[in-house]
Design a protein around this motif. Structure first.
Motif, mmCIF file in Angstrom:
data_model
loop_
_atom_site.group_PDB
_atom_site.id
_atom_site.type_symbol
_atom_site.label_atom_id
_atom_site.label_comp_id
_atom_site.label_asym_id
_atom_site.label_seq_id
_atom_site.Cartn_x
_atom_site.Cartn_y
_atom_site.Cartn_z
ATOM 1 N N ASP A 202 0.888 -1.196 0.026
ATOM 2 C CA ASP A 202 0.183 -0.050 -0.012
ATOM 3 C C ASP A 202 0.827 1.141 0.021
ATOM 4 N N VAL A 203 1.519 1.259 -0.997
ATOM 5 C CA VAL A 203 2.590 2.604 -1.237
ATOM 6 C C VAL A 203 1.876 3.387 -2.506
ATOM 7 N N THR A 204 1.510 4.619 -2.352
ATOM 8 C CA THR A 204 1.364 5.544 -3.399
ATOM 9 C C THR A 204 1.887 6.609 -3.514
ATOM 10 N N PHE A 205 2.227 7.051 -4.740
ATOM 11 C CA PHE A 205 2.918 8.078 -5.425
ATOM 12 C C PHE A 205 1.665 9.000 -6.138
ATOM 13 N N GLU A 206 1.426 10.085 -5.615
ATOM 14 C CA GLU A 206 0.640 10.927 -6.449
ATOM 15 C C GLU A 206 1.202 12.155 -6.853
ATOM 16 N N ASN A 207 1.352 12.233 -8.305
ATOM 17 C CA ASN A 207 1.915 13.451 -9.010
ATOM 18 C C ASN A 207 3.477 13.263 -8.711
ATOM 19 N N LEU A 208 4.067 12.239 -8.835
ATOM 20 C CA LEU A 208 5.524 12.243 -8.720
ATOM 21 C C LEU A 208 5.989 12.519 -10.160
ATOM 22 N N ARG B 38 3.485 -5.071 -2.582
ATOM 23 C CA ARG B 38 1.968 -5.189 -3.005
ATOM 24 C C ARG B 38 1.213 -3.807 -3.004
ATOM 25 N N ASN B 39 0.548 -3.702 -3.944
ATOM 26 C CA ASN B 39 -0.545 -2.635 -4.141
ATOM 27 C C ASN B 39 0.634 -1.406 -4.161
ATOM 28 N N LEU B 40 1.479 -1.028 -5.316
ATOM 29 C CA LEU B 40 2.182 -0.054 -5.302
ATOM 30 C C LEU B 40 1.498 0.494 -6.553
ATOM 31 N N ARG B 41 1.114 2.075 -6.348
ATOM 32 C CA ARG B 41 0.536 2.709 -7.345
ATOM 33 C C ARG B 41 1.044 3.902 -7.597
ATOM 34 N N PHE B 42 0.960 4.581 -8.962
ATOM 35 C CA PHE B 42 1.547 5.659 -9.519
ATOM 36 C C PHE B 42 0.402 6.486 -10.071
ATOM 37 N N LEU B 43 -0.117 7.595 -9.486
ATOM 38 C CA LEU B 43 -1.321 8.233 -9.760
ATOM 39 C C LEU B 43 -0.982 9.547 -10.330
ATOM 40 N N THR B 44 -1.990 10.319 -11.245
ATOM 41 C CA THR B 44 -1.921 11.415 -11.305
ATOM 42 C C THR B 44 -2.534 12.227 -10.395
ATOM 43 N N THR B 45 -2.562 13.696 -10.327
ATOM 44 C CA THR B 45 -3.388 14.253 -9.282
ATOM 45 C C THR B 45 -5.027 14.382 -9.495
ATOM 46 N N GLU B 46 -5.259 14.013 -10.887
ATOM 47 C CA GLU B 46 -6.756 14.079 -11.143
ATOM 48 C C GLU B 46 -7.274 12.661 -10.861
ATOM 49 N N GLU B 47 -6.275 11.462 -10.940
ATOM 50 C CA GLU B 47 -6.994 10.007 -10.650
ATOM 51 C C GLU B 47 -7.102 9.999 -9.058
ATOM 52 N N ALA B 48 -6.002 10.604 -8.319
ATOM 53 C CA ALA B 48 -6.052 10.551 -6.821
ATOM 54 C C ALA B 48 -7.303 11.320 -6.405
ATOM 55 N N ALA B 49 -7.731 12.483 -7.227
ATOM 56 C CA ALA B 49 -8.938 13.292 -6.606
ATOM 57 C C ALA B 49 -10.095 12.313 -7.020
#
Length: 522
Positions: free
Chosen positions: A471-477, A509-520
């Motif tokens: 459960d690691v998430t990067f938003e707008n990296l 497990r569950n590593l995500r790279f999201l845009t700001t729009e996807e996170a919102a």
């Protein structure tokens, strides 16, 4: 956190008379030393507001006795349109590690400090001359100086710690510490105050022990060569514009304390760490500036502590700038509710941010680090030749530690000399650990930016099905302006982590790279 309050209360009840005697003894030392200002040193601060707005004030500090000057830079400041005033520039020694021999070659650098409110104009001249360009860092401040040959001018509209670099020189640069004007400062003779005025202050055993309900005030121009120790105390402070200099061990040690505050001090050249905190809670570390060049010269170490805020600090250190741990030596307990914000971090050795390597390897008494927050931070540099100890942001989790609920928000990483952007790993390093870390869970990294070309391969790696990173998430990296996301900006058969680049092993497990729009939208 379960504090040893009963032990602390018993200790204080038994030792209250001794503590009172300590106050008298140390206060006498401070008062006697106040008169030891070197000849020609101003004994009071000079405050001017002779031009500009009524709120524009500049305060020049008295000279620092026994701290060597450095003549690389001439520094002047003024209120807008007012008279220029000279600010003393002093020697700060910094480390340069030879990657072949491991030797540490101390390098000369400069720092200068003053106070102001409103707006201040700054003039910095590089005395060796031959300047090609000036750069004022952090870059996020957006300060573009006016350059006149070997002189740069710029304006500050708020107190800030900045680095003025000439032709990208890493060591022969100026660290300019622009403080807010000190309001309602304690005075000599105030009740429950250990007051150190301008001058050099020493103790025979190089140790200053602070009792409960006491403020230690280092006035501008004060130089204290003792380690400052807070142990089993409550409601005490170390504040002012003075300098802790050349301590024989660490500069500040805090253990089993509550409600301790640090504000405004500068730490220079300690033998080991700048500030070590253990088994304590409800601490505020604000506007502390630290420079170290000797081995194990960490900036701020937190062991087994809770409810600690580190705010507005500038740390340039010869080991980790910020280090969060649990058990080590005879310290025991979890570390939780830690906030680090509005700081600038420069690690000439090791990591700007390091989490989790030390803990309790006993499987029957494991510890954890949780609810950790890092907000609005500039990482100016990272240089570490050893691959195992790289990472501008590092989780090196060992000794059955569990790290969970960690959030990074608005972290700006400038190009560094040698290392990795992110190093997130469960480890059993035989040099430091007796067991591997248990896990890393629920880490959210938002608006992390890196601009540069020197970063090596980042790493996220667990150790097994029972020792996962999840459960690691990067938003707008953003890496060199490019958003790294699972959904966009890459061939569909590539991993988003390839864009960092980053190695991710099978125990994540569950590593995500999201845009700001996807996170919102989630």
């Amino acid at each position: 956190m379960t504090s040893p309050l009963s032990r602390r209360s018993t200790l204080q009840a038994a030792g209250v008379l001794a503590a009172t005697g300590l106050v008298s003894s140390v206060a006498g030392t401070a008062n006697a030393a106040t008169g030891s200002v070197a000849t020609g040193t101003a004994s009071t601060e000079e405050a001017t507001g002779d031009a500009g707005n009524a709120g524009d004030i500049v305060v020049i500090h008295p000279a620092l006795p026994s701290v060597p000057v450095n003549n690389s830079f001439t520094v002047k400041v003024r209120t807008p349109g007012g008279s220029w005033q000279r600010v003393g520039a002093y020697l700060a020694k910094l480390p340069l590690i030879d990657p072949v021999t491991g030797s540490n070659r101390a390098q000369n650098s400069s720092f200068a400090a003053f106070d102001f409110s409103g707006t201040v104009e700054v003039e910095v001249t590089y005395n060796p001359g031959g300047v090609g360009k000036f750069r004022v860092r952090p870059d996020s401040y957006g300060i573009t100086p006016e350059v006149l040959g070997s002189t740069a001018r710029f304006t500050l509209d708020r107190p800030r710690n900045v680095v003025v670099q000439v032709d990208d020189k890493v060591f022969d640069c100026l660290h300019l510490l622009a403080n807010p004007v000190e309001r309602n400062a304690p005075a000599e003779g105030d009740k429950n105050v250990m007051y150190f005025g301008p001058g050099l202050h020493t103790h025979p055993d190089r140790t200053l022990r602070v009792p409960s309900n006491t403020t230690v005030h280092l006035a501008a121009g004060a130089v204290l060569t003792s380690q400052v120790v807070f142990e089993n105390v409550e409601n005490s402070r170390l504040v002012g514009r003075g300098v802790l200099y050349n301590s024989a061990v660490g500069a500040v040690f805090v253990r089993q304390c509550q409600n301790v505050t640090f504000d405004g001090i500068t730490i220079l050249n300690p033998r080991y760490e700048n500030i070590r905190v253990a088994e304590s809670e409800n601490l505020k570390i604000k506007n502390v500036r630290a420079f170290s060049h000797q081995g194990w010269g960490d900036g701020i170490q937190l062991y087994c502590s809770e409810n600690v805020t580190v705010d507005g600090c500038f740390l340039r250190t010869s080991d980790d700038c910020i280090a969060l741990y649990t058990h080590r030596w005879d310290f025991y307990g979890d570390t939780r509710n830690i906030t680090v914000r509005n700081c600038s971090l420069w690690a000439d050795v090791a990591h700007p941010i390091n989490i989790g390597i030390h803990g309790n390897a006993d499987p029957n008494a494991p510890e954890m680090l949780e609810n950790l927050r890092f907000e609005n931070i500039d990482i100016l540099d990272h240089r570490e030749p050893q691959v195992l100890y790289q990472g501008a942001i590092a989780f090196m989790v060992g000794d059955n530690n569990l790290v969970r609920d960690v959030k990074f928000d608005n972290i700006r990483v400038e190009d560094f000399r040698w290392g990795q952007l992110v190093h997130m790993r469960l480890t059993n390093n035989p040099k430091w650990n007796l067991a591997a870390g248990r896990g890393i869970e629920n880490v959210y990294i938002k608006d992390l930016t890196y601009n540069g070309k020197n970063a090596g391969l980042s790493v996220i790696a667990g150790l097994g099905e029972d020792r996962l990173i999840k459960d690691v998430t990067f938003e707008n990296l953003r890496v060199n302006g490019r958003v790294i996301a699972d959904s966009t900006g890459k061939p569909r058969w590539y991993l988003a982590s390839d864009g960092v680049p980053m190695f991710v092993n099978e125990y994540v497990r569950n590593l995500r790279f999201l845009t700001t729009e996807e996170a919102a939208a989630m």
